[in-house]
Design an enzyme around this catalytic site. Structure first.
Site, PDB file in Angstrom:
ATOM      1  N   ASP A   1      -7.158   7.228  12.655  1.00 20.10           N
ATOM      2  CA  ASP A   1      -7.683   6.717  11.448  1.00 20.10           C
ATOM      3  C   ASP A   1      -8.139   5.323  11.131  1.00 20.10           C
ATOM      4  O   ASP A   1      -7.971   4.627  10.585  1.00 20.10           O
ATOM      5  CB  ASP A   1      -6.399   6.854  10.271  1.00 20.10           C
ATOM      6  CG  ASP A   1      -6.897   6.823   8.817  1.00 20.10           C
ATOM      7  OD1 ASP A   1      -8.158   7.353   8.580  1.00 20.10           O
ATOM      8  OD2 ASP A   1      -6.251   6.494   7.962  1.00 20.10           O
TER       9      ASP A   1
ATOM     10  N   GLY B   1       0.515   5.639   1.319  1.00 19.88           N
ATOM     11  CA  GLY B   1      -0.102   6.909   1.862  1.00 19.88           C
ATOM     12  C   GLY B   1       0.569   7.895   1.635  1.00 19.88           C
ATOM     13  O   GLY B   1       1.638   8.114   0.875  1.00 19.88           O
TER      14      GLY B   1
ATOM     15  N   GLY C   1       0.747  -1.308   0.000  1.00 19.71           N
ATOM     16  CA  GLY C   1      -0.018   0.068  -0.090  1.00 19.71           C
ATOM     17  C   GLY C   1       0.871   1.198  -0.122  1.00 19.71           C
ATOM     18  O   GLY C   1       2.157   1.265  -0.087  1.00 19.71           O
TER      19      GLY C   1
ATOM     20  N   LYS D   1       7.003  -0.199   6.787  1.00 22.16           N
ATOM     21  CA  LYS D   1       6.681   1.220   6.292  1.00 22.16           C
ATOM     22  C   LYS D   1       7.611   2.027   6.159  1.00 22.16           C
ATOM     23  O   LYS D   1       8.741   2.086   7.011  1.00 22.16           O
ATOM     24  CB  LYS D   1       5.691   1.629   7.242  1.00 22.16           C
ATOM     25  CG  LYS D   1       5.083   3.041   6.714  1.00 22.16           C
ATOM     26  CD  LYS D   1       4.185   3.655   8.067  1.00 22.16           C
ATOM     27  CE  LYS D   1       3.670   5.136   7.560  1.00 22.16           C
ATOM     28  NZ  LYS D   1       2.696   5.536   8.392  1.00 22.16           N
TER      29      LYS D   1
END
Length: 678
Positions: free
Chosen positions: A139, A25, A23, A45
Site C-alpha cells: 500500500d 483503517g 488515523g 496501531k
C-alpha cells in the site's frame, strides 16, 4: 492529522497514555501516545475491538508484528514495541512528526531537482529494507511517505505480508490498496502472484506524482484508472532525464521487467554522482539499507545480481554503471568472519552445519517420500491412489493424476530432483512445475519419450522432447530438472536429455507436484514411484560467512527447529531448521546498531532457513514439554520442556508452527522438547 480521542477510545494501552487519534483503517486505529510524561511520542496501531476476537484478523496482525520487527529502520518508521496477544493487540512504532508527501505537493506543488531525487532515493531505500526483511508493503502511496527533518520515511505496514508468492492474504472478493498506485497484476489478485515488483510499480507512481503533481494513469474514476494501468502507457510529462527513464521502467506492465529494489537504489545512487545531492543522512541510510537486506542483497562478496536479459538496454547500462560506482565505494556487504549463533546447543554436541541456501533463500524442500510428511496418502474420484511403498507410489486406472505436495510456490532458478521409476511400458511419471491457477508446465517421463510441455487454459504445447532417452520401465532413475534463466534442462542418471525454453511469462513461479498417467490414449493401469525428492533454489550464492543452520539429516545433532507437522502414527516429523539468537547476537550477525528501534533489544529471535525436511522418528522418541507450568517443567538454556508428554499431545501442542529442541542421530529423530519463550 491529529484529532481528539473519541468517547469509546481507551485512555491507555499497554502502559502507553493515548493522547490523540492519528488515523483509522479497515483493520484498526492509530493513536498518538507516550509512555512517560517526558518520553518520546509514539504511534500505536490497535486492532479494532470488534475484530480482536476474529482469528483471521488476529493472525494477520501477529504476522505483521513478526515481519515488522525484522525491517531495519532505514527510511522507515521503526518498530518500538508490540503485544499481539493483548485483548486488543497493538503495535508501537516511531512517531514521524512531519507532513506527508501528498500534503507537501498539495501545498507547494510538484517537487524538482535534488528534492525530488531525495524522495526517490528515500522511498527506494525503504523498499530495499522492507523487501530485504521478506516483506511486501502492498500500500505504498504519497499518504504513507512522511517527511521527518527533511528525510522521507515510509510508514504503515498495515497490509504488509511475508514475502511468499503464494500468499494472497485476501479473500477472492477483497482488494487491498489504492487504485492509482496498484500494479497491473494486483487487479488479477485471484490468479496472479503478488511479488515485491508490485511495490516497485507503486514507487514509480509515487515518484511520478511527486514530480508532476498527478498520478501517471489519472482518470475520472477508479475503474477508468485501473483500465489505463492495464492498457495504457504512463503519462510522465514533466519528468525529465534518467529519473524519468527509471520511473518508466518501474511502471512496466510485466513484473519481471521492473528492477528489484536494491537495483533501483543502486541506479539512483549512481545518478546522484551527477550533482543531484541527497545529503549525508539519506546517503548513509541508503548505504546501510544495501548492507542489511538478506533476501536480495546480503551475502559476503557476492556481486550484485544482474537484471534479466529481457529488460531494456538502458537498465543493463545503468545497473552496470551503478555496480562499478558502488563497488569502488565499498558498498558491498561485508560480514563478520565468525558469528556464534548456536547458543541453544550444548557445546559437547558436535554439529553438522547446513549453509544458508542463498541470498534469496527458499523454499527448499527435502523429503525421502518413505512415509507421510510433506506429501500425504490420497485417493481421487477416479480411483487414482497415492500411497507409500518404497517411496511415493502412484497408480491410476485411467486419467492422469497428481499427488499434491507442499503448498509453497517455487520461483527463480531452482532444481527439482528425485529417484523415479515407472512400473510398465505404458506408464509415464509426471513432474508438474510452476503450476498456478489453470496453467502449468509438465515433465513427462515415459519409456519411449521424455518431453516438457506447457498446459494453458485453452491448449497444450510440447516445448521439447527426446526419444529413447533411456528411461527404462521397472528401473529406478535419478532425474534432475534444472530451471535457470527461463530454460528447463533435464538429465536422467547424469546424462543430459533435453533443454526447453519456458514460454509463458505469466508463470514465473508456482507449485511442484508429482504424478502418473498413461503413455497413450488407451485406458491402462499406470504406475510410478518417486523417492528422495528435493526442490531447492540454485544460483544465488551463499549467505554471510559464519551464518549456518544445523543439518538435521546427518550425524548427531541437537538444535532448535520449527515443527511444521508431527505425525506420531507415521513416525515422521516435518521440521525447518532455524537460528535461535539473542537480540544482541541477531544484530551483530546482521550488522544492526543496537537501539530501542530494532530487534537488538529483544530477548530472543529466530531466523528461518526456509529449508523444510521430513524426518523419521525412532519407535520411542523422548518427548518433553513445558505443559502449562513453565516454572516446573522448563529448563535451560531458554525454557526447554523437561516434563514427559505423549506423542499425540505434543503433536497437538506444536501444531504447524511450534519450536522444539530436536535431537537426531543419522537423520532419525530421537527426542523433542518444546521451547517456551516468555
Amino acid at each position: 492529522m491529529k484529532s481528539p480521542l473519541r468517547p469509546g477510545d481507551p485512555p491507555s494501552l499497554g502502559g502507553y497514555r493515548l493522547l490523540a487519534r492519528l488515523g483509522e483503517g479497515g483493520m484498526g486505529s492509530v493513536f498518538l501516545a507516550r509512555r512517560d510524561d517526558d518520553g518520546p511520542l509514539v504511534a500505536i496501531k490497535m486492532i479494532k475491538p470488534e475484530y480482536a476476537y476474529d482469528e483471521e484478523f488476529r493472525a494477520r496482525f501477529r504476522s505483521e508484528v513478526k515481519r515488522a520487527w525484522q525491517v531495519p529502520p532505514f527510511c522507515t518508521a521503526a518498530v518500538l514495541d508490540a503485544d499481539p496477544e493483548h485483548r486488543t493487540p497493538y503495535l508501537v512504532v516511531e512517531y514521524v512528526d512531519g507532513p506527508s508527501l501528498d500534503e507537501v505537493v498539495a501545498r507547494e506543488g510538484p517537487l524538482a531537482d535534488s528534492r525530488l531525487h531525495g524522495v526517490a532515493v528515500g522511498v527506494a531505500t525503504a523498499l530495499t529494507a522492507i523487501h530485504g526483511a521478506g516483506v511486501i508493503h502492498r500500500d505504498l502511496k504519497p499518504q504513507n511517505v512522511l517527511f521527518a527533518l527533511g528525510t522521507p520515511k515510509v510508514i504503515d505496514f498495515g497490509i504488509a505480508r511475508p514475502l511468499e508468492v503464494t500468499s494472497r492474504h485476501t479473500r477472492p472478493d477483497q482488494m487491498v490498496g489504492t487504485v492509482a498506485y496498484m500494479a497491473p497484476e494486483r487487479f488479477d489478485d485471484a490468479h496472479r502472484d503478488i511479488t515485491p515488483a508490485a511495490d516497485i510499480f507503486a514507487w514509480g507512481a509515487v515518484i511520478a506524482y511527486a514530480g508532476t503533481g498527478r498520478t501517471p494513469f489519472r482518470a475520472d474514476s477508479p475503474v477508468a484508472t485501473a483500465a489505463r494501468i492495464l492498457t495504457q502507457p504512463p503519462d510522465l510529462t514533466g519528468l525529465h532525464g534518467s529519473l524519468a527513464e527509471l520511473v518508466a521502467l518501474a511502471l512496466s506492465k510485466e513484473p519481471e521487467d521492473r528492477p528489484a529494489a536494491h537495483e533501483l537504489l543502486q541506479m539512483l545512487l549512481a545518478q546522484n554522482t551527477g550533482g543531484q545531492s541527497i545529503g549525508r543522512p539519506l546517503r548513509e541510510a541508503a548505504e546501510a539499507a544495501q548492507l542489511s537486506g538478506r533476501h536480495v542483497s546480503g551475502g559476503g562478496d557476492r556481486p550484485v545480481p544482474r537484471p534479466k536479459k529481457k529488460r531494456r538496454g538502458r537498465l543493463i547500462a545503468a545497473t552496470a554503471a551503478a555496480t562499478v560506482l558502488l563497488a569502488g565505494a565499498g558498498f558491498y556487504a561485508r560480514w563478520p568472519a565468525e558469528v556464534d549463533v548456536n547458543v541453544q546447543v550444548k557445546r559437547s554436541t558436535p554439529l553438522a552445519v547446513m549453509p544458508v541456501p542463498g541470498a534469496v533463500r527458499g523454499p527448499w524442500v527435502v523429503d525421502a517420500l518413505d512415509r507421510p510428511g510433506q506429501w500425504k496418502s490420497t485417493t481421487d474420484a477416479y480411483g487414482g491412489k497415492c500411497s507409500f511403498k518404497n517411496g511415493l507410489a502412484m497408480t491410476t486406472p485411467s486419467f492422469a493424476m497428481v499427488c499434491p505436495g507442499p503448498a509453497a510456490s517455487f520461483a527463480g532458478d531452482q532444481s527439482i530432483s528425485a529417484d523415479i521409476t515407472v512400473t510398465n511400458e505404458r506408464s509415464c511419471a509426471e513432474v508438474q512445475f510452476r503450476a498456478a491457477a489453470e496453467s502449468s508446465y509438465w515433465l513427462d517421463l515415459c519409456p519411449r519419450i521424455v518431453r516438457i510441455r506447457h498446459e494453458g487454459t485453452l491448449r497444450t504445447t510440447t516445448l521439447a522432447s527426446a526419444d529413447d532417452a533411456g528411461f527404462t520401465p521397472g528401473q529406478r532413475h535419478k532425474v534432475v530438472l534444472n530451471l535457470r534463466d527461463e530454460v528447463a534442462s533435464v538429465s536422467v542418471d547424469g546424462n543430459s536429455v533435453l533443454d526447453a525454453k519456458l514460454t509463458d511469462p505469466s508463470l514465473p513461479t508456482g507449485k511442484v507436484a508429482f504424478g502418473v498417467g498413461p503413455a497413450g490414449d488407451e485406458e491402462v493401469v499406470a504406475g510410478a514411484v518417486v523417492a528422495h525428492a528435493e526442490i531447492r533454489p540454485t544460483g544465488n550464492g551463499t549467505g554471510p560467512a559464519g551464518l549456518a543452520f544445523t543439518d538435521v539429516r546427518r550425524g548427531t545433532t541437537k538444535s532448535i527447529v520449527a515443527v511444521r507437522g508431527y505425525y506420531p502414527k507415521s513416525r515422521s516429523v516435518v521440521v525447518e531448521p532455524v537460528l535461535f539468537m539473542t537480540g544482541d547476537e541477531y544484530c551483530r550477525t546482521f550488522k544492526l546498531t543496537p537501539s530501542s528501534s530494532n530487534p537488538c533489544e529483544q530477548a530472543w529471535l529466530t531466523e528461518d532457513s526456509k529449508m523444510v525436511v521430513t524426518l523419521p522418528t525412532s519407535a520411542t522418541p523422548r518427548l518433553f514439554s513445558t505443559f502449562d507450568d513453565p516454572g516446573r517443567c522448563a529448563g535451560d538454556p531458554v525454557t526447554v520442556g523437561t516434563c514427559a508428554i505423549r506423542p499425540a499431545e505434543l503433536a497437538e501442542r506444536l501444531g504447524t508452527n511450534g519450536l522444539v529442541e530436536l535431537t537426531t542421530t543419522d537423520g532419525v529423530v530421537t527426542g523433542m522438547a518444546d521451547v517456551y519463550t516468555p
